[in-house]
Structures are given as C-alpha cells and as structure tokens.
Design a protein around this motif. Sequence first.
Motif, mmCIF file in Angstrom:
data_model
loop_
_atom_site.group_PDB
_atom_site.id
_atom_site.type_symbol
_atom_site.label_atom_id
_atom_site.label_comp_id
_atom_site.label_asym_id
_atom_site.label_seq_id
_atom_site.Cartn_x
_atom_site.Cartn_y
_atom_site.Cartn_z
ATOM 1 N N MET A 154 28.369 14.373 -13.003
ATOM 2 C CA MET A 154 28.998 14.653 -14.081
ATOM 3 C C MET A 154 30.316 14.104 -14.190
ATOM 4 S SD MET A 154 27.797 18.679 -14.289
ATOM 5 C CE MET A 154 27.601 18.517 -16.002
ATOM 6 N N GLY A 211 31.290 16.378 -7.345
ATOM 7 C CA GLY A 211 30.275 17.187 -7.012
ATOM 8 C C GLY A 211 30.539 18.628 -7.742
ATOM 9 N N ILE A 236 33.384 19.147 -19.315
ATOM 10 C CA ILE A 236 32.509 18.577 -18.104
ATOM 11 C C ILE A 236 31.093 18.337 -18.654
ATOM 12 C CG2 ILE A 236 31.791 19.156 -15.672
ATOM 13 C CD1 ILE A 236 34.313 20.629 -15.358
ATOM 14 N N SER A 282 22.122 25.468 -12.358
ATOM 15 C CA SER A 282 21.204 24.402 -11.946
ATOM 16 C C SER A 282 21.316 23.981 -10.296
ATOM 17 C CB SER A 282 21.020 23.256 -12.879
ATOM 18 O OG SER A 282 22.272 22.735 -13.247
ATOM 19 N N GLY A 283 22.284 24.826 -9.725
ATOM 20 C CA GLY A 283 22.332 24.432 -8.212
ATOM 21 C C GLY A 283 23.634 23.544 -7.920
ATOM 22 N N SER A 342 33.651 22.822 -10.016
ATOM 23 C CA SER A 342 33.451 21.239 -10.052
ATOM 24 C C SER A 342 34.461 20.794 -9.071
ATOM 25 C CB SER A 342 33.446 20.670 -11.411
ATOM 26 O OG SER A 342 32.639 20.951 -12.081
ATOM 27 N N ILE A 385 37.992 22.953 -9.419
ATOM 28 C CA ILE A 385 38.196 23.327 -10.417
ATOM 29 C C ILE A 385 37.146 24.471 -11.010
ATOM 30 C CG2 ILE A 385 38.030 23.002 -13.272
ATOM 31 C CD1 ILE A 385 39.466 20.571 -12.876
ATOM 32 N N CYS A 386 37.423 25.657 -11.247
ATOM 33 C CA CYS A 386 36.705 26.866 -11.477
ATOM 34 C C CYS A 386 37.067 27.661 -12.755
ATOM 35 C CB CYS A 386 36.563 27.729 -10.380
ATOM 36 S SG CYS A 386 35.684 28.819 -10.288
ATOM 37 N N SER A 433 28.735 22.816 -8.670
ATOM 38 C CA SER A 433 27.744 23.809 -8.363
ATOM 39 C C SER A 433 27.756 24.783 -9.720
ATOM 40 C CB SER A 433 28.013 24.763 -7.207
ATOM 41 O OG SER A 433 27.228 25.793 -7.147
ATOM 42 N N ARG A 438 27.278 31.431 -20.472
ATOM 43 C CA ARG A 438 26.724 30.589 -19.391
ATOM 44 C C ARG A 438 27.572 30.883 -18.122
ATOM 45 N NH1 ARG A 438 24.361 24.723 -19.877
ATOM 46 N NH2 ARG A 438 22.900 25.304 -21.378
HETATM 47 N N1 LIG Z 1 32.354 27.836 -13.992
HETATM 48 C C1 LIG Z 1 32.244 26.612 -13.832
HETATM 49 N N2 LIG Z 1 33.615 25.855 -13.324
HETATM 50 C C2 LIG Z 1 33.744 24.693 -13.284
HETATM 51 N N3 LIG Z 1 32.864 23.901 -13.324
HETATM 52 C C3 LIG Z 1 31.549 24.080 -13.348
HETATM 53 C C4 LIG Z 1 31.122 25.714 -13.923
HETATM 54 N N4 LIG Z 1 30.054 25.857 -14.211
HETATM 55 C C5 LIG Z 1 29.490 24.773 -14.027
HETATM 56 N N5 LIG Z 1 30.257 23.526 -13.852
HETATM 57 C C6 LIG Z 1 29.992 22.473 -13.629
HETATM 58 O O1 LIG Z 1 28.758 22.062 -14.390
HETATM 59 C C7 LIG Z 1 27.839 21.608 -13.639
HETATM 60 C C8 LIG Z 1 26.468 21.941 -14.197
HETATM 61 O O2 LIG Z 1 26.304 23.463 -14.470
HETATM 62 P P1 LIG Z 1 25.397 24.381 -14.529
HETATM 63 O O3 LIG Z 1 24.776 24.027 -16.034
HETATM 64 O O4 LIG Z 1 25.823 25.571 -14.546
HETATM 65 O O5 LIG Z 1 24.145 23.995 -13.415
HETATM 66 C C9 LIG Z 1 27.970 22.357 -12.064
HETATM 67 O O6 LIG Z 1 27.297 21.592 -11.162
HETATM 68 C C10 LIG Z 1 29.447 21.881 -12.031
HETATM 69 O O7 LIG Z 1 29.938 20.650 -11.748
#
Ligand SMILES: Nc1ncnc2c1ncn2[C@@H]1O[C@H](COP(=O)(O)O)[C@@H](O)[C@H]1O
Lengths: 325, 325, 325, 103, 103, 103
Positions: free
Chosen positions: D60, D40, D12, D45-46, F34, F64-65, D42, F102
Amino acid sequence: MDQILSLAATNLLSPIILSFALGVAAALARSDLNIPEAVAKGMSIYLLFAIGFKGGVSVADHGIDATLALSLVAGVVLSAVLPLIAFALLQVMGSLSRLDAAAVAAHYGSISIVTFVAATSVLSGSGIVSEGYMVAVAAAMEAPAILSALWLITRGGDSRRMDNDLLREIMLNGSIVLLVGSFFIGWITGVDGLAKIEAFIVSPFQGVLCLFLLDMGLVAGRGLRSSSGVLTPGVLAFGVVMPLVGATLGLATGLLLGVSTGGVALFMVLSASASYIAVPAAMRVALPEANPSIYLTLSLGVTFPFNLTLGIPIYVAVASALTGG
Amino acid sequence: MDQILSLAATNLLSPIILSFALGVAAALARSDLNIPEAVAKGMSIYLLFAIGFKGGVSVADHGIDATLALSLVAGVVLSAVLPLIAFALLQVMGSLSRLDAAAVAAHYGSISIVTFVAATSVLSGSGIVSEGYMVAVAAAMEAPAILSALWLITRGGDSRRMDNDLLREIMLNGSIVLLVGSFFIGWITGVDGLAKIEAFIVSPFQGVLCLFLLDMGLVAGRGLRSSSGVLTPGVLAFGVVMPLVGATLGLATGLLLGVSTGGVALFMVLSASASYIAVPAAMRVALPEANPSIYLTLSLGVTFPFNLTLGIPIYVAVASALTGG
Amino acid sequence: MDQILSLAATNLLSPIILSFALGVAAALARSDLNIPEAVAKGMSIYLLFAIGFKGGVSVADHGIDATLALSLVAGVVLSAVLPLIAFALLQVMGSLSRLDAAAVAAHYGSISIVTFVAATSVLSGSGIVSEGYMVAVAAAMEAPAILSALWLITRGGDSRRMDNDLLREIMLNGSIVLLVGSFFIGWITGVDGLAKIEAFIVSPFQGVLCLFLLDMGLVAGRGLRSSSGVLTPGVLAFGVVMPLVGATLGLATGLLLGVSTGGVALFMVLSASASYIAVPAAMRVALPEANPSIYLTLSLGVTFPFNLTLGIPIYVAVASALTGG
Amino acid sequence: METHKAKRVAIIIEQVMQSRLTDAMSKAGVTGWSVLPVLGGSGRSGAWSREGQVTRGAGMVQVICVVRPDRIDALLDAAFSVVERHIGIVTIGDCEVLRAERF
Amino acid sequence: METHKAKRVAIIIEQVMQSRLTDAMSKAGVTGWSVLPVLGGSGRSGAWSREGQVTRGAGMVQVICVVRPDRIDALLDAAFSVVERHIGIVTIGDCEVLRAERF
Amino acid sequence: METHKAKRVAIIIEQVMQSRLTDAMSKAGVTGWSVLPVLGGSGRSGAWSREGQVTRGAGMVQVICVVRPDRIDALLDAAFSVVERHIGIVTIGDCEVLRAERF
Ligand SMILES: Nc1ncnc2c1ncn2[C@@H]1O[C@H](COP(=O)(O)O)[C@@H](O)[C@H]1O
Ligand SMILES: Nc1ncnc2c1ncn2[C@@H]1O[C@H](COP(=O)(O)O)[C@@H](O)[C@H]1O
Ligand SMILES: Nc1ncnc2c1ncn2[C@@H]1O[C@H](COP(=O)(O)O)[C@@H](O)[C@H]1O
Ligand code: NA
Ligand code: NA
Ligand code: NA
C-alpha cells in the motif's frame, strides 16, 4: 562520412543503445516497468567507481603525461566558458527567461558522466586509446559551469545566489568525490590493484551499463511524456545545436593540447554533453524559480539521446580524421 | 523412473534449491533475515533481462524455426485454456467462492518466470538444448490467462471488470516488456552483442538466481506462516494436481508442435507453473474481493516449491523419454 | 617486525583499505556521497552468503578436521568470556556507567564479519591457508557475548532484561542464519556447487568488498563527525587496547587447539573485532538506556579501522611467527 | 505568522490503485498531493510487509492531500469512487497552512 | 493515560533543502524532528516520481516536527525562511502527546 | 459524504521495537495499523540517518493507527507499555474517517 555512418550503425545496434531505446519505448507506452531508485543509484555508484579506478590505473601504467595539468586547466576553462556561449545561443534561439536560460546553460557547461562512459566504450570497441586522466578532466568539468551560470544571474543585478554551504555542496558533490577518489585509488594501487578487482569493475561493466541505460531511457521517456509541451522548437533545436558547438570547442582544445585521438574525442564528448546529476540539484538550491522541466527534459530527453546515438560516432570520426588516428 | 530420481536428487542438492530451502526455513523459524525490496526487484530485473537476451541471441544464432509462430499461438491458447480447466478443477476439489476460484485460475494459466529460469538451468546442466524463442512463448503466456479468468466472472453475470487502463497494464506489465524487449535486443545484437555483456548476464547468473531464490523462500515461508490456515486440504491438493494437469497439456502441445526435447520440457514447465508477479496485481485491480492470501499462498507457497523440487525433474525426464531426447 | 611493516604497507595500499579511507574522508568533508541503505544491505547479504558458502565448500573439500567441534566450543567460550574482560577493563580505563560499559563489552565479545572477510583476503593474498570452518566459528561467536553482557547487568541487581523473543532474535538474527545456512549449502554442494556459482561469489568478491568498505567508511566518518565528543581519552584508548587483548586470547586459543597458521590468525581477528551489525540491535532492545553513540562510535569508528589497517597485519605476522607458518 | 485553515486528507490505498486514485483526484480538480511509501501493516485482511517482495500486487501507499475546506467534498467523492470496492482507509483532519495562495 | 497538548508540523520540502531546513530549525531551538521519504507527487510545478532517479535534484521529503505550542512561532519562522523562495508546503495540526517532558 | 469521528495515533519508535509494539497492540484488540519508513531525524539522543546503514540497531519507523475514540485508551496503554523505557514519540490527533464500519 562512411566511417561516421558505419560507426553510427554499429553504435545504434549495440546492446547499450538498444537498452536505452527499450526504456524510452516502455515509458512512452506507459508500461509500469521501472527500476527502483536504490538500484539505479547503486549502478551509478558502480559506474563512477569503475571508470575512475580504471582511469587511475591507466595513469599509473602509462605515467603522467606532461599535458595532464594543462588538460585539467583546459577542462575547467571549457566548463566555465561553455555556459556563456550556451546562454548567448539561448537568447538567440529560444524564448526562455534569463533564469531558465542560465539554468540550462549551467547544465551544458558541465558534463554527463554516462555519455563519457558510453564514449569510452565506443573508443575501446574501435581500438582507439585515450589518456587515462581524461576521467579526472571529466571531474574537473563538473562544477565550474555552475559558478559561471550563477555569475550570469548575479551580474544581471539579481541578489546573491551563492553561499559557502552551496559552494561546498557543489565542489564536494558525491559524483565528483567518487570519481576523483576512485581515480586516486586506481592510481595508487595500479595494475596490481586492478588485477584484484578486475572481475568486478571490468568484466561486468558493459552489462551494468545496459541496465543503467535502460533506467535512463525509462526516466527520459517519462520526462518526455509529461513535459514535452514545455520546449519550444527553438529550445529543442538548442538541445542538438549546443552539443555540436561544444564539441567543436572541445575539438579545438584537444588539438591544441596535442592529446591522443581518443583524448580529442573525449574532450569533444565532455564539452558536448550536458549534466543531469549534479547540476539539477545545484539549480534547485540556487535558482529555485527556474523551471526544472525545461533543463531536465532538454538535458536528459534531447541532448543525451542525441549524443548517445549520433553525437559520439560523429565526434570519434572527426577526431580520428583530424588527428590521423 | 531412475532418471527422474537421479535428476531429482541432483536438483534437490543444487545451490539454488538449497538457497530456497534456507529462505523457507529462516522465515518459518521467524529469523529477521530479509532482502530489501529494492534488491529483490533489482535481481528480478537482472534475471528477466538476462533470460530474454540469451533467448534472443539463441534465435539469432540458430535462425527462426518454422514452429516459432505456431509455438507463440500455442502458448496464447494454453494460457487462455488452462484457467478454464483450473476453475473447473477447483469447483470439484475446493470449496472456494467463484471469485476466489477465478483469481486462482488466472494464476495457473499464466506462468512463473523463475520456474522457467530454474528449468532452463536444469536443462543446460543436463546438456539438453531448447529453442531460444521459448522465452518469447513465456512472455506470450503471461497475459491471456487473466482475460480468460475475468471472462469466467463476467460471464457469471457479474458487472464489467475490465477497462482500457487495466488492459494496457496487463499487456504492458513490466516483466512482459522487459522479457520481450531484451529478447529483441538479443536477437538484433546476436552473438557479438552477447560477447560484450556475457560476463554480466551469463557467468554470474546462477549465483544471482541463488540469492533470488533465497528471497523467494523467505517470502514464501512468511506467507505460509501467516496464511497456512486459509487453504483447505482440497485447495492444497489442487496446488500439486494442477501443475501435473498443466504439464500434461504442455507435453501434448510440445509433442504436437514437434519442438526439441528441451522445448517440450519447457512447454510443460510453463503450463505447470503459476504466476506470482503480474497476475496478483491484475487481480487486486479487477477482483479486489478475492482473497490474496489464497492465491499467493497457493502459487508461491505450494506450487512453486513443488515445481522447483519435484516438478521440473519429472517434466524433464518425461520429455526426454517421450521425445527420445 | 619487518614482516609486519611490509604486510601493513601492502595492506594499507590495497583497494579495500583505500576505499574505506575514501569513505571516511568524504564523510568528514561533509560530501553528500552516500550509498542507499538497500544497496548496502544487499552487499552485506552478498558478502555473508559468499563467505559462508566458500567456508562450507572448503570443509567439503578438505574433510572435517578433528578440531572443528573444539574450535566451535572455543569460539563460544571466547565470545562469552571477552565481555567480562572488556567490562573490567572499562572500569579501569573509562568513566562509563555500568550500563554503557556492559553494552560496549557485548560488542567486543561478539565479532565483526567484515573484519573477518578482510582478514581472509589478506591471508589468501599472502598464500596462507586457513580452516574453512572458521566461518562457522565466526557465526558461533556472534551471540554468546550478548548473553554474557546482559548477565553482567542483571547480576548487578537490575531487573530482567531477557525474554524468549529477544533470545530468539539474538540466536536467529539474519547474519547468523545466512552465514550458517550458506555454510551448509556450500558443504552439501561442495566443489561442484561452487563451480556453478564461482563467477558470482568468488571473482567479483574483492570488488564488492571495496564498495562495501566505502560505505562503511562513509558511515564511520559520519559517526565520528557527529559523536566524536562522546568518547573520553580512556574510552578511546580502550578501542585500541581491547582488540590487542582479545587477539592475545585468540592467539592462545588457536595455539592450544593446534589449528593452522591462518586459523590462529583468524581466531585472533575474531577475538579482536567488535560487532556492529547484530549486537547494536540487541542492545537497543535490552539496554535502551545505554548510549548508542558510545558503542557504535567505538566499534565502527575506532576498533574497526584499527583492525583493518594495523590489527590484521599484526595478527597475521604474529600468527605466522609463532606457528612457523 | 499568518496561517489559513485547510484539510489534510490521508488515504492509505493499494499501490496498484494509486494512479486510478490520483487520476480521479485530478478530474475532481484536486491537483496537489504527495505519495508516501508504506512498509507494511495489518488490517481485516491480515498482515503484510514489503520485505523482499517482487510481486506488483502487494503493498500500500499513503496519498496525502492538503486542500482548501471548500474542496473537501469533491476530493472525498473522488477518493470514495476508487476505494469503494477496494481495501483502504481515508482520514480527514483539520490543519493550518502557510502560504494558502499556493492551493 | 495523561496526555499533553502539542502541535504537529509537517513540512513537505525538496530533498536538496532538507539540511538547510533542519539547520534553521536547530538555530530556532527546535531539536526534535523526523524525516519521512516521499515517493512522488503532483503540484503546480507538475508531477514527479522517485522511480529510477539518480539525479540529486529531484524529490521531496516530509519533515515532521512535534513541538510544544509555545515553540510553534519560532518553528514556523524558521521553516518559512527556508521554504519562502522554494516549493514546499507547511501544515500545522493540533495533537496530544504522551510524555510531554520529552520535548 | 458521511464521515465518522476517529483518532489518528502516530507512534515514532525504534525499528527493533516494532514487532513488540504491534504485538502489544494486537493483544489490546487493535488490529489495524500501517508502518511507514523514517529516513532520519534528530532528538535528545542526537541525529541519525538511514543512509548506508547495515546495522539492525539503527533507525526508527512510524506506526500509524486509526481507531474508534472508545478504543484509544486501550491503544495508548499498549503503546506506553512498549515505549516506556525506549525512545519514541506518541501523538494523538482527531480525524474523520470514511467507512467507519471498517474499524
Ligand atoms: N485502523 C487502521 N489504521 C491504520 N492503517 C490501517 C488501519 N486499518 C487498515 N490499515 C491499513 O490498510 C491495510 C488493509 O486493511 P484491511 O482492508 O483492513 O485489511 C492494512 O494492512 C493496513 O496497512
Ligand atoms: N496540496 C498538496 N498536498 C500534498 N502535497 C502537495 C500539495 N501541493 C504540493 N504538494 C507536494 O509538493 C510538491 C511541489 O508542489 P508545487 O510547488 O505545487 O509543484 C508536489 O509535487 C507534491 O509532492
Ligand atoms: N519532537 C519531535 N518531532 C518529531 N520526531 C521526533 C521528535 N523528537 C524525537 N523525534 C524522533 O525520535 C527520535 C528519537 O528521539 P529522542 O529520543 O529525543 O532522541 C529522533 O531521532 C526523531 O527521529
Ligand atoms: Na558540456
Ligand atoms: Na501455467
Ligand atoms: Na571480538
């Protein structure tokens, strides 16, 4: 000749052609300019609905010409015969496999509705009238070519390629249904119906066509960039020769039927143009081994721009000259 | 002052501003109202095409002004210089890291085409003419600010942030290509070309702008809701002060060049506005460590509404007063 | 009776009805014709914005009628009461579970904005005026029915079905917010505002409505094809009887309030129509065990076409006869 | 039906980085992948959503890549070189494939 | 939380073949699946993208199907009969599911 | 390249329930996910498709998580509380991730 040149010049400098050129240039320069798929599909639905409706209104207005039925039959025959010619020509000019050649041939028997639309706008710009039912002829010419091309392959001893599902998909594909359906709606509601939606389907038409051609330019340019290698010089030449051959057959048909100057020109345009909406889908189902890069690049990257820029002015000029229109 | 107030009042109660306000309100109230991404992109393509085309037609109509080339150069210089001022100002007013400050600075050197569009519609509503080529100046101002901001960072000893791919992406990003391309199409086809597509690009323009601003309001409102915490009071104030600083520079430039009243106003608007289409993408590639919530919220949630509601009337009134227009 | 027949005939042969019929036919024949989700949503946003705006302008133009507030209250009451009647009727006519019956009842208390739009275009085609604020009444009637239907279930001893999130979602759902918001924008900006965006929201309106109804026909046709089995004859009959019952209540309300002929007709249309945008979403959240095939097929596949083709002419004719309009 | 062991890598990544990622994969000899839209999400970074966005900076995508086990290291090196400084998440799962000769 | 073993099959296939695939799955007694959009990709037949396309011939989708382990052979046979002559890729992974009574 | 064990949870759920699901996940301390679009599908409650839909009631999405194994129970409890009465399907698979810091 003079008329051809002046028509070609006016045509080349029209907003729609320049929009197409902009799209091609942007794609070749690898700009990230792009039009979302849903918007492109929305515009194509708009154009099909508008052109079908206006054709139907024109039939309602001018009455059914005695040649309507004959023209439809002629369209079906043209669509079925052109692939045979294209296939033979490709055997001579190209180095394609039988399968690839048949797939390409199917595209050239069928039609490109955007080329048709662009031609009608050149005609109306030059004040040349044409039969409203030509849009029904366009619809009639979409499918027979596919059956014809598949026959070429199965005749060659290949296994069965056609089933009822595919036949239904081909005959009832979205663009045929929308074109024929809106044609009937236009016919039924006539000029009164047109008055109600004129501000939607007539006035903004040229503008939508510009953006649609911008999109087609982008797609064609991207295709040329990634697939330019797949076409040998012979196959490339086919992309320009075949439209001229098709146009000649279309000319003969139009003259034989005795349709108007515009009608003759449109018969030429339909025969000269190559499908890129309905036929590729059918080919992916029935001839999956044929290389889509070849038929898509040829149809959208070579023949479509040729018809758009030089073909249409030539066909209109020739039709005018020979019908004294 | 009176003129500013009356212009501001008319402006605030226009359908486009109210549509933006509706979007913001709906998002803040957490309504599920939303416009699909593809439709929003489609509208932005429409607006870019229309504004570029009309600019080109106006140049074709009025001839090339001697100041065209100078204006383009001035635009490039403004776009390159404004980020330096913004960066310095942020050091004073804000508490942002160097990276965040540089990323914000890039946005304020570049331009917001919707703000430009809104300003042209205020101008034409007030009967003030402007040079058609200002749309080309807008295009010229999109990219230099990015290079300028990246120079700020690399100069600070940071590793290389720029490569050829990124440079091409910046110079040939979709909105520049579409704006410049349609400008040339408008120029080449002139008033005849415009006549063909006027019902598409002129008549419905204001209405499309309403729906587009509704969408921008929704996006801005959602951003404010989720990111309101990231902006310190100093940074927030920057979002209102910087446009005024930029507008002053734009004013000086316009007066120096001797362009029309509308031209001066548009120089102010372009300098005052902050990008939110092209620059964010470049920042994500080149400065991924910078926090997008900061620059997006500031540009779209603070400066854009400020310019839309108060800024534009002020700039137009000042330009009118100082040019006697 | 004659008037009904002639209105019905004109109505049945209008482009919008024929477009709907085309969509149904294409879907039943399993054509792959389809309109992208984003385009369909874009069109629905356009229609809501346009109808709301025009309603507001009309209020600005004609002033607030003393009956505005009363009409809004009447709308809320109608929307709250109709589900009780629908529920009772379903107990008699159908064989649905309590949950399914309540879910269906919610749909019939609420309204279908496209049916409303189609009715206003029949009215304006017949030169019958109506109150501009009827669009606000439409918005007011969207939500109460949902609360009423949920009360039917919780009263039956079922656990709590409603929370604050759901309440906010219902009251602030996108179509209510857009309708009410654009109504106020129209009201504030008045005829001057309308003049600016007339070429967008008035002229092309009928045409967009055609394509939107084409899409609704496709969706309705697909639903009928896949879910025709779920409706028993009794439930099917309910889909035609309930609109007539609703219309009668709407008629009584309109006559009591003393609104114009068009206003009475619109009260009938609103009461007769069944939601298919907002209510299904609320039902999925609050009554997930209710079968969506039942309420969607009934609302979109039975009642909507009935109202569109026969209902509207009947309601308009009856309203005209009884108000002497 | 005969199946073969393979790895399914899902990356991703920001849309603006997509072409850089796939270019790096191509250079590493990985030639098959598919790109899926993401609406979309989370993370640290929010939260973000694609709704109504016109900015090219937002959003993304998910790049899915099925590879033979012996190619996984080259692929991960390529992916890591691109996501290193950027937000994004790389998962590797075991799977079986039909028609392994296609990879 | 109690979970149950299952198989997650992901089939990337041309959009024109989607209904043929799901028809074959239905016939094989598999009744649950979801279809996800694919934006673009690359493989032995080159790269493609959905951007701006109006042709119905272009583009792939991903069909996801979660099945009980004992149904996997019927599913793979059905899938193979459709993808056999066509481009497309079938992966099978192990997973756990909540609420197995739903399958 | 160093990788770490994790769980990949995929939840196919009705779009109207999406915010309730992600709210519950946030409350359970899961902050990364996501959302992917789903075009259509079929299950015990019949077939559906997103084509031409304007109703907000129709359609599913896939959330998806990716989580550390020790978070999986909290996540599943949260997910279950939302999907319990609703249609939807939850699968859990093993995977490896790059950059585990992360999560
Ligand atoms: N644990 C996770 N599982 C699935 N998608 C993720 C996860 N962490 C981050 N993402 C995706 O990657 C994006 C950027 O993540 P981040 O860099 O943590 O802000 C988020 O907005 C999600 O779309
Ligand atoms: N190894 C792979 N991993 C993921 N997707 C693939 C892979 N190979 C092929 N695809 C997808 O399937 C399409 C056709 O593949 P191919 O038949 O190899 O040209 C590609 O354009 C991709 O979208
Ligand atoms: N076994 C499955 N595999 C993948 N998706 C499924 C499965 N079962 C259900 N779905 C998805 O969940 C939706 C609702 O399922 P159901 O509750 O069984 O009607 C379906 O329309 C599919 O989109
Ligand atoms: Na042809
Ligand atoms: Na600026
Ligand atoms: Na009702």
